[in-house]
Motif scaffolding. Sequence first.
Motif, PDB file in Angstrom:
ATOM      1  N   LEU A  51       9.548   8.289  -0.159  1.00 41.78           N
ATOM      2  CA  LEU A  51       8.672   9.334   0.362  1.00 41.78           C
ATOM      3  C   LEU A  51       7.619   8.769   1.300  1.00 41.78           C
ATOM      4  O   LEU A  51       7.290   9.363   2.314  1.00 41.78           O
ATOM      5  CB  LEU A  51       7.999  10.085  -0.785  1.00 41.78           C
ATOM      6  CG  LEU A  51       8.892  11.017  -1.599  1.00 41.78           C
ATOM      7  CD1 LEU A  51       8.121  11.592  -2.784  1.00 41.78           C
ATOM      8  CD2 LEU A  51       9.442  12.133  -0.733  1.00 41.78           C
ATOM      9  N   LYS A  52       7.117   7.594   0.942  1.00 42.58           N
ATOM     10  CA  LYS A  52       6.078   6.987   1.768  1.00 42.58           C
ATOM     11  C   LYS A  52       6.602   6.571   3.143  1.00 42.58           C
ATOM     12  O   LYS A  52       5.968   6.805   4.158  1.00 42.58           O
ATOM     13  CB  LYS A  52       5.488   5.776   1.054  1.00 42.58           C
ATOM     14  CG  LYS A  52       4.403   5.097   1.860  1.00 42.58           C
ATOM     15  CD  LYS A  52       3.757   3.983   1.089  1.00 42.58           C
ATOM     16  CE  LYS A  52       2.779   3.281   1.995  1.00 42.58           C
ATOM     17  NZ  LYS A  52       1.512   3.065   1.411  1.00 42.58           N
ATOM     18  N   PHE A  53       7.762   5.964   3.181  1.00 42.72           N
ATOM     19  CA  PHE A  53       8.274   5.413   4.428  1.00 42.72           C
ATOM     20  C   PHE A  53       9.216   6.340   5.187  1.00 42.72           C
ATOM     21  O   PHE A  53       9.426   6.156   6.379  1.00 42.72           O
ATOM     22  CB  PHE A  53       8.966   4.074   4.175  1.00 42.72           C
ATOM     23  CG  PHE A  53       8.012   3.004   3.752  1.00 42.72           C
ATOM     24  CD1 PHE A  53       7.049   2.526   4.626  1.00 42.72           C
ATOM     25  CD2 PHE A  53       8.050   2.487   2.473  1.00 42.72           C
ATOM     26  CE1 PHE A  53       6.160   1.554   4.240  1.00 42.72           C
ATOM     27  CE2 PHE A  53       7.158   1.510   2.075  1.00 42.72           C
ATOM     28  CZ  PHE A  53       6.208   1.034   2.956  1.00 42.72           C
TER      29      PHE A  53
ATOM     30  N   THR B 265       0.506  12.056  11.809  1.00 41.12           N
ATOM     31  CA  THR B 265      -0.759  11.663  12.407  1.00 41.12           C
ATOM     32  C   THR B 265      -1.265  12.660  13.431  1.00 41.12           C
ATOM     33  O   THR B 265      -2.435  12.931  13.506  1.00 41.12           O
ATOM     34  CB  THR B 265      -0.640  10.284  13.082  1.00 41.12           C
ATOM     35  OG1 THR B 265       0.395  10.345  14.058  1.00 41.12           O
ATOM     36  CG2 THR B 265      -0.365   9.208  12.084  1.00 41.12           C
TER      37      THR B 265
ATOM     38  N   ASN C 210       6.114  11.518  10.467  1.00 39.06           N
ATOM     39  CA  ASN C 210       4.789  11.085  10.860  1.00 39.06           C
ATOM     40  C   ASN C 210       3.883  12.298  11.000  1.00 39.06           C
ATOM     41  O   ASN C 210       4.159  13.196  11.786  1.00 39.06           O
ATOM     42  CB  ASN C 210       4.889  10.323  12.190  1.00 39.06           C
ATOM     43  CG  ASN C 210       3.574   9.704  12.585  1.00 39.06           C
ATOM     44  OD1 ASN C 210       2.575   9.841  11.892  1.00 39.06           O
ATOM     45  ND2 ASN C 210       3.578   9.021  13.705  1.00 39.06           N
TER      46      ASN C 210
ATOM     47  N   LYS D  67       9.025   9.897   5.136  1.00 33.18           N
ATOM     48  CA  LYS D  67       8.491  11.214   5.485  1.00 33.18           C
ATOM     49  C   LYS D  67       8.118  11.225   6.973  1.00 33.18           C
ATOM     50  O   LYS D  67       7.807  10.186   7.556  1.00 33.18           O
ATOM     51  CB  LYS D  67       7.304  11.588   4.614  1.00 33.18           C
ATOM     52  CG  LYS D  67       6.052  10.793   4.866  1.00 33.18           C
ATOM     53  CD  LYS D  67       4.951  11.258   3.943  1.00 33.18           C
ATOM     54  CE  LYS D  67       3.718  10.395   4.150  1.00 33.18           C
ATOM     55  NZ  LYS D  67       2.668  10.782   3.259  1.00 33.18           N
TER      56      LYS D  67
ATOM     57  N   VAL E  43       9.134   6.952  -4.768  1.00 30.36           N
ATOM     58  CA  VAL E  43       7.797   6.856  -4.179  1.00 30.36           C
ATOM     59  C   VAL E  43       7.847   6.118  -2.848  1.00 30.36           C
ATOM     60  O   VAL E  43       7.279   6.566  -1.847  1.00 30.36           O
ATOM     61  CB  VAL E  43       6.822   6.173  -5.163  1.00 30.36           C
ATOM     62  CG1 VAL E  43       5.511   5.813  -4.471  1.00 30.36           C
ATOM     63  CG2 VAL E  43       6.557   7.069  -6.361  1.00 30.36           C
ATOM     64  N   LEU E  44       8.523   4.988  -2.803  1.00 34.09           N
ATOM     65  CA  LEU E  44       8.624   4.233  -1.550  1.00 34.09           C
ATOM     66  C   LEU E  44       9.405   5.013  -0.493  1.00 34.09           C
ATOM     67  O   LEU E  44       9.051   4.983   0.687  1.00 34.09           O
ATOM     68  CB  LEU E  44       9.273   2.871  -1.802  1.00 34.09           C
ATOM     69  CG  LEU E  44       8.419   1.869  -2.583  1.00 34.09           C
ATOM     70  CD1 LEU E  44       9.225   0.619  -2.903  1.00 34.09           C
ATOM     71  CD2 LEU E  44       7.169   1.523  -1.805  1.00 34.09           C
TER      72      LEU E  44
END
Length: 178
Positions: A32-34, A40, A38, A36, A29-30
């Motif tokens: 994938l969060k950090f 925006t 950007n 992946k 999970v961490l």
Amino acid sequence: MIDEKGRLFGKINIVDLLVILVVLIAAVVLGLKFLKPNVTGGELETEDGLVPVTYTVLVENVLPEVYESVQKYIPGTMMASGELLDGQIVDVDAATHYNDFLVETDDGAELIEVDQGRLDLTFTIQCNVANPITTLIGAQEVRVGKTHIVKTDKFEMVGTILTCEWGANTAASGNEAE
């Protein structure tokens, strides 16, 4: 499968296995969060990673003398807190400002629009933002319907944002109106 000592297949304790699974899930999970990419701006971004935004701001009930003064400084660079921003006021248009009055008549009430010599100004602003989700220019968020301060080093007015377009093609569309 589970022996008398609580080990799975006689090799690993069930509690240890659960702890290992929780740690692995947390790591995924961490990760994938950090890790992946950007997301925006995506296809909205220019080559420098900024997202062009073009928006209009309506400032109502302005004296004609103020409009004449403001016109001298268009185009003008936006500013906030004493610093110039990555945004330009590219155009300003004026329209007659009407005040509505309700007049009682023998037949009921009638709404009358009265021109008191004031103007409504519509500013067209182009800027570049780092994040199209927050769309910050200086400390102000750009959102349709939001109150917005139109400020340069020569003038400052408060109005309401009418329209907003995000993306690389917005800069070209703002210049066509000139």
